[in-house]
Design a protein around this motif. Structure first.
Motif, PDB file in Angstrom:
ATOM      1  N   ARG A   1     -49.426  48.243  49.981  1.00  0.00           N
ATOM      2  CA  ARG A   1     -49.657  48.097  48.996  1.00  0.00           C
ATOM      3  C   ARG A   1     -50.265  49.205  49.036  1.00  0.00           C
ATOM      4  O   ARG A   1     -51.198  49.899  47.815  1.00  0.00           O
ATOM      5  N   SER A   2     -50.755  50.393  50.465  1.00  0.00           N
ATOM      6  CA  SER A   2     -51.198  51.398  49.635  1.00  0.00           C
ATOM      7  C   SER A   2     -50.311  52.354  49.501  1.00  0.00           C
ATOM      8  O   SER A   2     -50.191  53.728  49.064  1.00  0.00           O
ATOM      9  N   ARG A   3     -48.805  52.213  49.609  1.00  0.00           N
ATOM     10  CA  ARG A   3     -47.548  52.764  48.877  1.00  0.00           C
ATOM     11  C   ARG A   3     -47.828  52.826  47.957  1.00  0.00           C
ATOM     12  O   ARG A   3     -47.303  53.716  46.652  1.00  0.00           O
ATOM     13  N   PHE A   4     -47.652  51.227  46.888  1.00  0.00           N
ATOM     14  CA  PHE A   4     -47.983  51.218  45.774  1.00  0.00           C
ATOM     15  C   PHE A   4     -49.279  51.690  44.914  1.00  0.00           C
ATOM     16  O   PHE A   4     -49.562  52.483  44.175  1.00  0.00           O
ATOM     17  N   ALA A   5     -50.629  51.813  45.311  1.00  0.00           N
ATOM     18  CA  ALA A   5     -52.151  52.691  45.309  1.00  0.00           C
ATOM     19  C   ALA A   5     -51.655  54.133  45.943  1.00  0.00           C
ATOM     20  O   ALA A   5     -52.080  55.110  44.766  1.00  0.00           O
ATOM     21  N   GLY A   6     -50.625  54.446  46.921  1.00  0.00           N
ATOM     22  CA  GLY A   6     -51.258  56.243  46.846  1.00  0.00           C
ATOM     23  C   GLY A   6     -49.762  56.848  46.256  1.00  0.00           C
ATOM     24  O   GLY A   6     -49.502  57.306  45.362  1.00  0.00           O
ATOM     25  N   LEU A   7     -48.544  56.461  46.612  1.00  0.00           N
ATOM     26  CA  LEU A   7     -47.731  56.780  46.359  1.00  0.00           C
ATOM     27  C   LEU A   7     -47.410  57.181  44.869  1.00  0.00           C
ATOM     28  O   LEU A   7     -46.830  58.052  44.078  1.00  0.00           O
ATOM     29  N   HIS A   8     -47.313  55.396  44.515  1.00  0.00           N
ATOM     30  CA  HIS A   8     -46.777  55.565  43.476  1.00  0.00           C
ATOM     31  C   HIS A   8     -48.012  54.857  42.430  1.00  0.00           C
ATOM     32  O   HIS A   8     -47.762  54.530  41.112  1.00  0.00           O
ATOM     33  N   GLY A   9     -49.167  54.815  42.436  1.00  0.00           N
ATOM     34  CA  GLY A   9     -50.251  55.545  41.590  1.00  0.00           C
ATOM     35  C   GLY A   9     -49.624  55.513  40.928  1.00  0.00           C
ATOM     36  O   GLY A   9     -50.360  54.830  39.439  1.00  0.00           O
ATOM     37  N   ASP A  10     -49.375  56.649  40.177  1.00  0.00           N
ATOM     38  CA  ASP A  10     -48.861  57.141  38.398  1.00  0.00           C
ATOM     39  C   ASP A  10     -48.204  56.092  37.973  1.00  0.00           C
ATOM     40  O   ASP A  10     -48.146  55.813  36.751  1.00  0.00           O
ATOM     41  N   ARG A  11     -47.118  56.212  38.743  1.00  0.00           N
ATOM     42  CA  ARG A  11     -45.920  54.729  38.584  1.00  0.00           C
ATOM     43  C   ARG A  11     -46.383  52.913  37.766  1.00  0.00           C
ATOM     44  O   ARG A  11     -46.536  53.079  36.968  1.00  0.00           O
ATOM     45  N   LEU A  12     -47.383  53.148  38.677  1.00  0.00           N
ATOM     46  CA  LEU A  12     -48.263  52.021  38.277  1.00  0.00           C
ATOM     47  C   LEU A  12     -49.094  51.840  37.022  1.00  0.00           C
ATOM     48  O   LEU A  12     -49.664  51.006  36.431  1.00  0.00           O
ATOM     49  N   ASP A  13     -49.975  53.086  37.267  1.00  0.00           N
ATOM     50  CA  ASP A  13     -50.617  53.256  35.868  1.00  0.00           C
ATOM     51  C   ASP A  13     -49.965  53.508  34.819  1.00  0.00           C
ATOM     52  O   ASP A  13     -50.037  52.591  33.783  1.00  0.00           O
TER      53      ASP A  13
ATOM     54  N   ALA B   1     -41.528  44.197  35.011  1.00  0.00           N
ATOM     55  CA  ALA B   1     -42.278  45.771  35.076  1.00  0.00           C
ATOM     56  C   ALA B   1     -42.764  45.256  36.823  1.00  0.00           C
ATOM     57  O   ALA B   1     -43.144  46.762  37.510  1.00  0.00           O
ATOM     58  N   ALA B   2     -43.196  44.704  37.764  1.00  0.00           N
ATOM     59  CA  ALA B   2     -43.446  44.261  39.374  1.00  0.00           C
ATOM     60  C   ALA B   2     -42.164  45.115  39.388  1.00  0.00           C
ATOM     61  O   ALA B   2     -41.763  45.442  40.193  1.00  0.00           O
ATOM     62  N   ASP B   3     -40.877  44.841  39.482  1.00  0.00           N
ATOM     63  CA  ASP B   3     -39.143  44.283  39.618  1.00  0.00           C
ATOM     64  C   ASP B   3     -39.551  46.272  39.378  1.00  0.00           C
ATOM     65  O   ASP B   3     -38.362  46.802  40.430  1.00  0.00           O
ATOM     66  N   ASP B   4     -39.555  47.575  38.534  1.00  0.00           N
ATOM     67  CA  ASP B   4     -39.874  48.524  38.753  1.00  0.00           C
ATOM     68  C   ASP B   4     -40.095  49.124  39.386  1.00  0.00           C
ATOM     69  O   ASP B   4     -39.979  49.847  40.287  1.00  0.00           O
ATOM     70  N   LEU B   5     -41.450  48.482  39.668  1.00  0.00           N
ATOM     71  CA  LEU B   5     -42.529  49.212  40.973  1.00  0.00           C
ATOM     72  C   LEU B   5     -41.640  49.046  42.122  1.00  0.00           C
ATOM     73  O   LEU B   5     -41.627  49.722  43.249  1.00  0.00           O
ATOM     74  N   ILE B   6     -41.184  48.247  42.687  1.00  0.00           N
ATOM     75  CA  ILE B   6     -40.518  47.343  43.652  1.00  0.00           C
ATOM     76  C   ILE B   6     -39.084  48.207  44.183  1.00  0.00           C
ATOM     77  O   ILE B   6     -38.801  48.964  44.803  1.00  0.00           O
ATOM     78  N   ALA B   7     -38.746  49.005  42.960  1.00  0.00           N
ATOM     79  CA  ALA B   7     -37.085  49.032  42.883  1.00  0.00           C
ATOM     80  C   ALA B   7     -38.335  51.072  43.617  1.00  0.00           C
ATOM     81  O   ALA B   7     -36.835  51.653  43.578  1.00  0.00           O
ATOM     82  N   ALA B   8     -39.505  51.567  42.692  1.00  0.00           N
ATOM     83  CA  ALA B   8     -39.819  52.737  43.800  1.00  0.00           C
ATOM     84  C   ALA B   8     -39.493  52.546  44.817  1.00  0.00           C
ATOM     85  O   ALA B   8     -39.610  54.110  45.380  1.00  0.00           O
ATOM     86  N   LEU B   9     -39.964  52.088  45.657  1.00  0.00           N
ATOM     87  CA  LEU B   9     -40.474  51.918  46.628  1.00  0.00           C
ATOM     88  C   LEU B   9     -38.679  52.069  47.109  1.00  0.00           C
ATOM     89  O   LEU B   9     -38.629  52.491  48.518  1.00  0.00           O
ATOM     90  N   ARG B  10     -37.798  51.656  46.470  1.00  0.00           N
ATOM     91  CA  ARG B  10     -36.462  51.928  47.878  1.00  0.00           C
ATOM     92  C   ARG B  10     -36.160  53.868  48.017  1.00  0.00           C
ATOM     93  O   ARG B  10     -36.529  54.616  47.156  1.00  0.00           O
TER      94      ARG B  10
END
Ligand SMILES: Nc1nc2c(ncn2[C@@H]2O[C@H](COP(=O)(O)OP(=O)(O)OP(=O)(O)O)[C@@H](O)[C@H]2O)c(=O)[nH]1
Ligand SMILES: [Mg+2]
Length: 335
Positions: free
Chosen positions: A298-310, A326-335
Motif C-alpha cells: 500500500r505504501s508503494r502504491f501511495a508513494g512510489l507509484h502515486g503518480d501512476r495511480l493518479d 487499471a489494477a493490472d497496470d498498477l501491479i505491473a508497475a511494481l515489478r
C-alpha cells in the motif's frame, strides 16, 4: 541507544526498553497511516526512518534466545463496561501468584488516540506499575483501520522477547475488532454482565465464533442465572471437542479467579493435546506476514507509484478503461 543495545535491554526485560520498542511499533503504524492517506506520501512502512530501526530491532529479537510464539496469549473482550479491565487485573494477580512474568496490551479499536479512553484502565492497574514482572501498555488504532492488525502482533513479539510468559490482550468488543484480536490469541475470553438483555442477543452471533471461554462477570447482580442459562443454550450448539465453558465472577471482589484460571488451564491443555494451538499460531504468523506485506504494498502504491495511480484514476474516469485492467497496470508497475 543503538538498536542492538535496545533489543538486548528489552530481552533482559528492562521496562524502559520494552516501552520504547512498543512506541516504535506504534509510531511506525502511525507513520504508515499518515503516509498511505496523504497524496503521494512518503514510503511509510518501507522507508520511514522509524521503520528502518523497527525492522532491525525485529530481526535482532528474532535471532535472540527467546523463541517467538511461545508466550500464552489470552484475549479478553466484551461490551463496554462489563469488567474487562477489572478481570484483567484479577488475572494479572493470579498469574503473578504463579510467578509468571505478565504482559498486558489494552487495545482500543475505537479511540482515535492513546490516553483518552484507556486512562481509567491505567489508573485501575496502577497497583502493578511498580512490579518489574508486569508490563502494561495501551494501544489505539489512531484512526487507521489496518494499523492495529499490523501493530498488535509486533507489540506481542516485543513482550514475548521481554520474557512475558503470559500476555493478556484487552479489547472492547465492537464487531470486527474482536474477531481480529481473537485471531491473535491462543485463548479468547468473552466477558458479559447479567441483565444486558438485548446486548446478549446482539452479541450472540459473534460470541460463538470467537469465545473459547465465557465469563459472566458482575455475578453480584440480578439476573446471573438467566444469563448463564441463555449462554448454556448457545454453547450447547458448539461443535465438539471444545464447548466454551461458562464461569461466573465478581472481578471487583476477586471472586471466581480460581475457577477462571482452572478453565484457562483446561483450554491450554486442549490446545496442546489437539494440535489446535499450533494451528492457531500458524494462522497468527500468516496474518503477521500478510499485514506487513500488505502495508508495504500500500505504501508503494501511495508513494512510489502515486503518480501512476493518479493517471490510472483519470483514465478510468475519462477514457473508460475498466478497474481490473487499471489494477493490472498498477501491479505491473511494481515489478
Ligand atoms: N458490581 C460489580 N461491579 C464490577 C465488577 N467488575 C467490575 N465492576 C465495575 O464495573 C465498572 C467497569 O469495569 P471495567 O473493568 O472498567 O470494565 P471494562 O469492560 O474494562 O470497561 P471498558 O474498558 O470501558 O469497556 C467499574 O466501575 C468496575 O469497578 C463486578 O464483578 N461487580
Ligand atoms: Mg477496560
Amino acid at each position: 541507544m543503538d538498536v542492538r543495545e535496545l533489543a538486548a535491554q528489552a530481552r533482559l526485560g528492562r521496562p524502559r526498553a520494552v516501552a520504547r520498542l512498543i512506541s516504535l511499533v506504534e509510531n511506525a503504524a502511525e507513520n504508515m497511516a499518515g503516509n498511505a492517506a496523504g497524496p503521494g506520501g512518503g514510503g511509510g512502512v518501507e522507508t520511514g526512518g522509524t521503520n528502518h530501526v523497527l525492522r532491525e530491532v525485529m530481526a535482532d529479537l528474532a535471532t535472540g534466545a527467546a523463541r517467538p510464539y511461545t508466550a500464552r496469549v489470552i484475549g479478553l473482550t466484551g461490551a463496554p463496561g462489563v469488567g474487562k479491565s477489572t478481570s484483567t487485573g484479577m488475572l494479572i494477580r493470579a498469574f503473578r501468584r504463579r510467578g509468571s512474568r505478565v504482559g498486558v496490551l489494552a487495545v482500543d479499536p475505537s479511540s482515535p488516540f492513546t490516553g483518552g479512553a484507556l486512562l481509567g484502565d491505567r489508573v485501575r492497574m496502577q497497583e502493578h506499575a511498580t512490579d518489574p514482572e508486569v508490563f502494561i501498555r495501551s494501544m489505539s488504532s489512531r484512526g487507521h483501520l489496518g494499523g492495529l492488525a499490523w501493530a498488535t502482533p509486533q507489540a506481542l513479539r516485543v513482550l514475548e522477547a521481554a520474557g512475558c510468559e503470559v500476555i493478556l490482550v484487552e479489547t472492547v468488543g465492537v464487531g470486527q475488532a474482536e474477531v481480529d484480536i481473537a485471531r491473535l490469541a491462543d485463548t479468547t475470553v468473552v466477558i458479559l454482565a447479567p441483565g444486558m438483555g438485548d446486548g446478549v442477543q446482539a452479541a450472540k452471533a459473534g460470541i460463538l465464533e470467537v469465545a473459547d471461554v465465557l465469563v459472566v462477570n458482575k455475578a453480584d447482580r440480578d439476573g446471573v442465572q438467566s444469563t448463564v442459562r441463555e449462554l448454556r443454550n448457545m454453547t450447547g450448539l458448539a461443535e465438539p471437542p471444545w464447548r466454551p465453558p461458562i464461569v461466573t465472577t465478581v472481578a471487583s471482589r476477586e471472586e471466581g479467579a480460581d475457577d477462571l484460571m482452572a478453565v484457562l488451564d483446561k483450554h491450554q491443555a486442549y490446545l496442546e493435546e489437539s494440535g489446535e494451538g499450533r494451528r492457531r499460531r500458524l494462522a497468527r504468523a500468516r496474518d503477521e506476514i500478510e499485514a506487513i506485506a500488505v502495508a508495504r504494498l500500500r505504501s508503494r502504491f501511495a508513494g512510489l507509484h502515486g503518480d501512476r495511480l493518479d493517471a490510472l484514476a483519470a483514465r478510468l474516469l475519462d477514457a473508460g478503461t475498466d478497474p481490473y485492467t487499471a489494477a493490472d497496470d498498477l501491479i505491473a508497475a511494481l515489478r
